[in-house]
Each structure stands twice: as structure tokens, then as C-alpha cells.
Write a protein that holds these residues in place. Structure first.
Motif, short mmCIF file in Angstrom:
data_model
loop_
_atom_site.label_atom_id
_atom_site.label_comp_id
_atom_site.label_asym_id
_atom_site.label_seq_id
_atom_site.Cartn_x
_atom_site.Cartn_y
_atom_site.Cartn_z
N ALA A 100 1.07 -1.26 -0.04
CA ALA A 100 -0.12 -0.20 -0.14
C ALA A 100 0.86 1.19 0.12
O ALA A 100 1.84 1.40 0.58
CB ALA A 100 -0.96 -0.01 1.11
N GLY A 101 0.40 2.34 -0.57
CA GLY A 101 0.94 3.67 -0.60
C GLY A 101 0.81 4.16 -1.82
O GLY A 101 0.23 3.81 -2.69
N SER A 102 1.11 5.41 -2.10
CA SER A 102 1.55 6.29 -3.27
C SER A 102 2.69 6.04 -4.07
O SER A 102 3.78 6.53 -3.34
CB SER A 102 0.62 7.62 -2.87
OG SER A 102 0.50 8.23 -4.06
N PHE A 103 2.72 5.73 -5.14
CA PHE A 103 3.95 5.71 -6.16
C PHE A 103 3.93 6.48 -7.40
O PHE A 103 2.95 6.31 -7.98
CB PHE A 103 4.28 4.39 -6.29
CG PHE A 103 4.24 3.21 -4.95
CD1 PHE A 103 5.38 3.22 -4.27
CD2 PHE A 103 3.11 2.53 -4.54
CE1 PHE A 103 5.37 2.39 -2.98
CE2 PHE A 103 3.05 1.86 -3.35
CZ PHE A 103 4.26 1.73 -2.49
N GLU A 104 4.94 6.65 -7.57
CA GLU A 104 4.95 7.47 -9.07
C GLU A 104 5.78 6.53 -10.11
O GLU A 104 6.61 5.62 -9.74
CB GLU A 104 6.02 8.64 -8.80
CG GLU A 104 5.37 9.93 -8.26
CD GLU A 104 6.15 11.19 -8.08
OE1 GLU A 104 7.29 11.10 -8.33
OE2 GLU A 104 5.58 12.02 -7.50
N VAL A 105 5.37 6.57 -11.13
CA VAL A 105 5.94 6.08 -12.45
C VAL A 105 6.49 7.20 -13.19
O VAL A 105 5.73 8.27 -13.75
CB VAL A 105 4.96 5.20 -13.22
CG1 VAL A 105 5.50 4.58 -14.46
CG2 VAL A 105 4.21 4.23 -12.39
N GLU A 106 7.64 7.09 -13.64
CA GLU A 106 8.26 8.40 -14.29
C GLU A 106 9.33 7.89 -15.53
O GLU A 106 9.70 6.66 -15.47
CB GLU A 106 9.03 9.23 -13.15
CG GLU A 106 9.99 8.51 -12.61
CD GLU A 106 10.62 9.24 -11.38
OE1 GLU A 106 9.97 10.41 -11.17
OE2 GLU A 106 11.80 9.03 -11.06
N SER A 107 9.50 8.74 -16.17
CA SER A 107 10.56 8.59 -17.32
C SER A 107 12.00 9.14 -16.63
O SER A 107 11.81 10.33 -16.42
CB SER A 107 9.79 9.50 -18.55
OG SER A 107 11.21 10.19 -19.03
N HIS A 108 12.61 8.36 -16.92
CA HIS A 108 14.18 8.52 -16.33
C HIS A 108 14.75 9.76 -17.20
O HIS A 108 15.27 10.58 -16.78
CB HIS A 108 15.00 7.50 -16.57
CG HIS A 108 16.50 7.74 -16.01
ND1 HIS A 108 16.66 8.49 -14.79
CD2 HIS A 108 17.59 7.57 -16.56
CE1 HIS A 108 17.96 8.56 -14.79
NE2 HIS A 108 18.66 8.00 -15.83
N VAL A 113 6.71 12.81 -14.51
CA VAL A 113 5.74 11.93 -13.78
C VAL A 113 4.91 11.49 -14.66
O VAL A 113 4.21 12.34 -15.39
CB VAL A 113 5.28 12.64 -12.64
CG1 VAL A 113 4.27 11.49 -11.76
CG2 VAL A 113 6.35 12.78 -11.47
N ILE A 114 4.86 10.17 -15.16
CA ILE A 114 4.09 9.55 -16.04
C ILE A 114 2.41 9.32 -15.29
O ILE A 114 1.43 9.65 -15.73
CB ILE A 114 4.41 8.32 -16.66
CG1 ILE A 114 5.62 8.64 -17.42
CG2 ILE A 114 3.19 7.55 -17.60
CD1 ILE A 114 6.39 7.44 -17.88
N ALA A 115 2.61 8.59 -14.07
CA ALA A 115 1.33 8.19 -13.55
C ALA A 115 1.49 8.25 -12.09
O ALA A 115 2.85 8.03 -11.73
CB ALA A 115 0.96 6.78 -13.85
N ILE A 116 0.39 8.34 -11.22
CA ILE A 116 0.75 8.16 -9.82
C ILE A 116 -0.28 7.03 -9.28
O ILE A 116 -1.32 7.22 -9.71
CB ILE A 116 0.26 9.58 -8.90
CG1 ILE A 116 1.30 10.59 -9.25
CG2 ILE A 116 0.16 9.40 -7.44
CD1 ILE A 116 0.79 11.99 -9.04
N LEU A 117 0.46 5.95 -8.73
CA LEU A 117 -0.35 4.75 -8.57
C LEU A 117 -0.76 4.85 -7.17
O LEU A 117 -0.03 4.91 -6.24
CB LEU A 117 0.44 3.58 -8.90
CG LEU A 117 0.90 3.56 -10.45
CD1 LEU A 117 1.71 2.13 -10.27
CD2 LEU A 117 -0.31 3.47 -11.35
N ASN A 118 -1.96 5.09 -6.63
CA ASN A 118 -2.45 4.81 -5.36
C ASN A 118 -2.80 3.47 -4.99
O ASN A 118 -3.89 2.99 -5.41
CB ASN A 118 -3.63 5.72 -5.21
CG ASN A 118 -3.13 7.22 -5.18
OD1 ASN A 118 -2.04 7.57 -4.76
ND2 ASN A 118 -4.14 8.10 -5.80
N VAL A 119 -1.93 2.84 -4.40
CA VAL A 119 -2.19 1.30 -4.15
C VAL A 119 -2.83 1.19 -2.72
O VAL A 119 -2.42 1.63 -1.69
CB VAL A 119 -1.16 0.61 -4.06
CG1 VAL A 119 -1.06 -0.96 -4.14
CG2 VAL A 119 -0.31 0.94 -5.40
#
Lengths: 120, 439
Positions: A100-108, A113-119
Motif C-alpha cells: 500500500a502507498g502512493s507511488f510514481e511512475v516516471e520517465s528517467h 511523472v507519467i502516473a501516480i499509482l495509489n495502491v
């Protein structure tokens, strides 16, 4: 928080955790997987910092096309997930959002930031 | 927030919207209750609390102060070793030391130990040592700092630290951090040589922040010699904050609010789609957030000044004195935003603390430990903690503002005159909840 667009030192994620083996695009994703179709154009990213709700244990599939060599970083509670992308070739990778948590998906390359995944 | 990009990559989930509604409703209800039901005469005037002469003598004795200052200086020297000679990787403990242990850790430290930061500030120790070598009194400078300067330099310093933490590109690169640390030490030490050690109190953002939070502790020093154990609320309202305190609290609240705001997808998406560099947006956003807080607060204080009890009391006294009542809101924000960061990244820093140079050392025996991130497995508990921190901060803040209004305002206007400040504080609280909801 790392500011949007910053190019801070990237995560020390090893590039091949066990769950990172790229799968061929034809492989059928898990039934309830969240599939993100990602396009990298120059230094623009699509989706652009979009929020997604993810269930704990759900598989996240990344389908990426890019016009330049790049690397996708998906932060996780562990070492993170990295997917290398070559121009003009679709790259696909998947990982399980197990914590659980909030995680970023990003382009190096662009640091964006491409997406923020709220798990949850 | 995660200044430690890549290692602080796990963040709090957005606060559920129902929590935002509950929190805002609670804050509103509590505000009315305090306004209508609370005491009508100042309650905490005069010095209260239990005097502790024995403990005071012990804490101010030479061996104890020397030992405490020496230990704190040693901790900073260890961090400096990592900064100067360590590796440029995220496992270098200096990053966590600055962004987590110092900036976030000073809040619980000051709430528990009161003015410990000021008493052991390594910059003061360093300056004192230099003065001893030169055989001069640390209080003496070459020039006298004008009293109107107050702590305004520290307010600017807090804004600058916020910029480093939230806007500065590559803020977890060693070269960048070195430059900032050198700037901090040079400005503070050279200033202290010029103006005497009063400059450190005026300009050190960490000490200014810690000194505000220390007023929420149960420890109160009178005349720097006698320690009293006091009700923190009496401690807070009995404080006469320095000139510029409104700038300090506005910068603190503004930096934390911008941190939350800039982590939200709405802001990130707009910045990323813009052709202007992210640094430009970040700088403008941070400054705007601080100015919004300061302007709304100053306006509410000015509104209260119209009903002042003492007609000769200058306008500037009001934002200065009322700044004390914003401190609980600042602390509530800080706890809600940074508690999990302190718990998780604080552990990571403790682990790498054993190996400052990245050579496989295990000096303190912590190198083999693993970070326990179990706190994130309880999102509901985190959300309840965040809601509680914000609402309790609001409650303590409005009670303090009420107490201060009673001493500052004409008795016949006591209730009416509080309304603008109450509305502004309610605005900060609701905004704080909404910002936690947004990321």
C-alpha cells in the motif's frame, strides 16, 4: 517531494528484479491487471501525471512506445521496477503492486511523472 | 514529501474525502465552541508552572552544557564527514540527515525537550569556540544588529530551505548539498562575527523553527536560568515572539503547503505540459504559497488591531504576537505531512549512519538492519493520525488565539474581533486537509 521535471539522482533500483522480465506484447495480461499505455514523445509523457487507483496485489502492465531511448521507473516499496525502452519498439513489462502507498511512475530521461499509482 | 527521490519513493495515500469533510466540520464546530463557550478573561497571564530549581541548576551547569553541546557537535561532525568525503549516492546518510533528521526531526525533538536546539546549536558551539580562540565575548560583534531585523532573515532562510527541498534540481546530489551547507555555515558564522551571536538566533532557519515548536513543549525557561514545567498552552500564549515571527510561521506553513500542493497530479501535469522550466514554476509556486499565508494572516491580525485595547499599541505588534497561535497549526501540518517520512526514511538514515563513506563500515552496529515500512500497511491508521494532527493543531491554535485576543482586544469587542482570525485559521486547516486529499 522531488519537484516535477527535476532530474534528481535516479533510484538505485536494480534493473532486473525477478518480476521485471519483459513479456511479449501478445501475452495475455492477468485478468484484472491495470494496463498503462504509455507514449514518450520528446520530453513529453502521456499519460501526464495521471492518478490511478490500484488494488493491493494487482498486476500493473506497462505498454510503452517512445521516440527515443528511455527508461521507465516505477517506484515500489522495494527496489522499484525498471523497464528499458528503445525508439520505435514497443516495450512491455509488468509488476505486482504488492504494498500500500502512493507511488510514481516516471520517465528517467525527462524526469517527468507519467502516473501516480495509489495502491490500497 | 520525499526529497530523497528514489529511496523515499513510497508516499502517503491521499486522505479519503470523507475525512476531509469530517475534519473541516470538526474544525468549524470546535471554532464556534471555543468562541462562544471558552473563558472570557485572559487565563494564562503571569508566569505559571512548577519551578524546578534543582533541574535548572543541573541543566545549566558547565559539565552538562559542555557535554550536550559536544555530543551534538560530534553528530554534526559525523554528518559533515559524509558530506565532505562520502559517496554521491542516496545511501550517503547526509541526505537523510539534512532533509529528515534535521528538518522533520526537530519538531518532535523540540516538543519533547523544549529549547534544546538553541542550547546545543552546533553553529553557536562553533562560534563560541572561535570567540574563545580570539579571546572575545560571543555576544559582541563589530556592529549592532538593528532590532527591526528580528527573525526576518530566518524567515527568508526557511523559504530558502524550502526551495532547496522542493525546487532545487538534483537536491540529492552531493555537490548541490555541499554548496548549500557551505552557504549556510558561512552566512551564519560570518554574520555572528559581525553582529555577535544574536545573528544566529536571527538568521538560522533551523533554530527559528525549533524555537517556535519549543513553545509547545512543557518546558519554559524564565530569564534563561530557571526552568519551569508548564502547561504547553500557557507556555505558548506567554510567549512574546520576536519581530518577524509572522514571517517565520508564514514561511513554515507555506513551505509545507506547497510541498503537498506540488505533489498533486493537477500541478505536476500543468508544470510538465508547460514550456517554462519546472524551476520557474516551482519558485513562483513556493513564493506565492508563502505570500498567500502571510497576507491572509497579516490581514486578519490587522482586522483585530482595529479593536485593540491599548490604543497606542502599534499595528506590527499584532501579527508578531498572534504568530504564536499559528505555531500549533504549523506543527499539526508538519506531523500530518511528514510523520511517515520521519519513521521510514529516519530508519534508513539510521542504517546508513554507520557507514558515512560507503566503505562497508558498521560503526554503530546499525548497518545490517532493515527498514521496517509496516506503518504504510495501515493506511486507515495513517489517515486518522493525519486528521487528528490537523484538527488538534487547529484546536490548540484557536484556543491560543482566543487567549491572546482577550489580552489584546477591548473587552466589549472581544468576540467580534476574533472572527477574521478564526476564519483565516479555519482556511488553513481546511486547505491542509484538502492538500492531503489531493496528491
Amino acid at each position: 517531494m522531488t519537484p516535477p521535471g527535476s532530474t534528481s539522482t535516479p533510484s538505485a533500483a536494480p534493473s532486473s528484479p525477478s518480476s521485471s522480465s519483459p513479456v511479449s506484447p501478445s501475452a495475455s495480461p492477468a485478468d484484472d491487471a491495470l494496463t498503462l499505455t504509455i507514449t514518450l514523445t520528446g520530453n513529453q509523457v502521456s499519460p501526464n501525471a495521471e492518478r490511478f487507483d490500484v488494488r493491493r496485489g494487482q498486476t500493473v502492465v506497462l505498454n510503452v512506445t517512445s521516440d527515443h531511448p528511455d527508461e521507465i521507473h516505477a517506484h515500489t516499496a522495494g527496489d522499484g521496477f525498471t523497464l528499458a525502452v528503445q525508439p520505435g519498439k514497443r516495450a512491455t513489462g509488468r509488476f505486482v503492486a504488492s504494498d500500500a502507498g502512493s507511488f510514481e511512475v516516471e520517465s528517467h530521461e525527462s524526469g517527468k511523472v507519467i502516473a501516480i499509482l495509489n495502491v490500497r | 514529501m520525499t526529497p530523497l527521490h528514489g529511496i523515499g519513493s513510497r508516499q502517503d495515500l491521499p486522505l479519503p474525502f470523507s475525512y476531509v469533510l469530517i475534519g473541516a466540520a470538526l474544525a468549524l464546530a470546535l471554532s464556534f465552541v471555543v468562541l462562544l463557550v471558552a473563558w472570557r478573561r485572559p487565563r494564562f497571564v503571569g508566569i505559571s508552572g512548577v519551578a524546578l530549581p534543582g533541574l535548572s541548576r543541573m541543566l545549566t551547569s558547565r559539565p552538562v552544557t559542555t557535554l550536550a553541546r559536544g555530543m551534538v557537535l560530534a553528530v554534526y561532525a559525523w554528518a559533515a564527514l559524509a558530506l565532505v568525503a562520502g559517496q554521491d549516492v542516496l545511501t550517503n546518510p547526509v541526505f537523510g540527515f539534512v532533509y529528515v533528521w534535521m528538518w522533520v526531526g526537530l519538531v518532535p525533538l523540540s516538543m519533547l525537550l523544549g529549547p534544546f536546539w538553541r542550547a546545543t546549536n552546533p553553529l553557536r558551539t562553533l562560534h563560541r569556540g572561535l570567540c574563545r580562540l580570539a579571546r572575545i565575548d560571543p555576544n559582541d560583534g563589530l556592529l549592532t544588529l538593528p532590532p527591526t531585523v528580528g527573525v526576518w532573515p530566518a524567515a527568508v532562510g526557511i523559504g530558502a530551505f524550502g526551495w532547496l527541498e522542493l525546487v532545487q534540481p538534483d537536491n540529492t546530489a552531493l555537490d548541490v548539498l555541499r554548496l548549500w551547507v557551505v552557504g549556510w555555515v558561512v552566512v551564519l558564522i560570518v554574520g555572528a562575527v559581525i553582529f555577535g551571536d544574536r545573528w544566529i538566533g536571527a538568521a538560522d532557519p533551523f533554530e527559528a523553527y525549533a524555537s517556535c515548536v519549543a513553545r509547545l513543549s512543557p518546558w519554559r525557561w524564565t530569564g534563561d536560568e530557571l526552568l519551569r514545567a508548564a502547561n504547553p498552552l500557557a507556555n505558548l500564549t506567554g510567549w512574546s515572539p520576536p519581530v518577524g515571527a509572522s514571517g517565520v510561521v508564514a514561511a513554515l506553513l507555506g513551505v509545507t503547503a506547497y510541498d503537498s500542493f506540488a505533489a498533486g497530479s493537477w500541478w505536476i501535469a500543468r508544470v510538465q505540459a508547460s514550456s517554462l522550466p519546472a524551476t520557474v514554476w516551482g519558485t513562483a509556486g513556493l513564493i506565492a504559497m508563502i505570500l498567500i499565508v502571510w497576507a491572509t494572516f497579516a490581514a486578519a491580525a490587522a482586522a483585530m488591531h482595529r479593536d485593540r485595547r491599548d490604543l497606542d499599541q502599534p499595528l506590527a505588534d499584532f501579527p508578531r504576537l498572534l504568530a504564536a497561535s499559528v505555531v500549533p497549526i504549523v506543527v499539526g501540518y508538519a506531523i500530518a505531512h511528514y510523520a511517515t517520512l520521519l519513521i521510514v526514511e529516519g530508519q534508513r538514515t539510521a542504517i546508513s549512519w554507520s557507514d558515512p563513506l560507503g566503505r562497508g563500515w558498521n560503526v554503530f552496529g546499525s548497518a545490517g538492519l532493515e527498514v521496517n515500512g509496516a506503518v504504510f500497511d495501515h493506511p486507515t491508521a495513517i489517515a486518522v493520525m493525519q486528521l487528528t494532527a490537523i484538527v488538534v493543531g487547529h484546536l490548540v491554535g484557536i484556543v491560543a488565539a482566543h487567549e491572546q485576543a482577550l489580552t489584546l482586544v477591548r473587552p466589549d469587542a472581544a468576540l467580534r474581533a476574533q472572527v477574521p482570525m478564526l476564519v483565516v485559521m479555519l482556511g488553513y486547516t481546511t486547505a491542509g486537509l484538502l492538500l492531503l486529499f489531493a496528491p
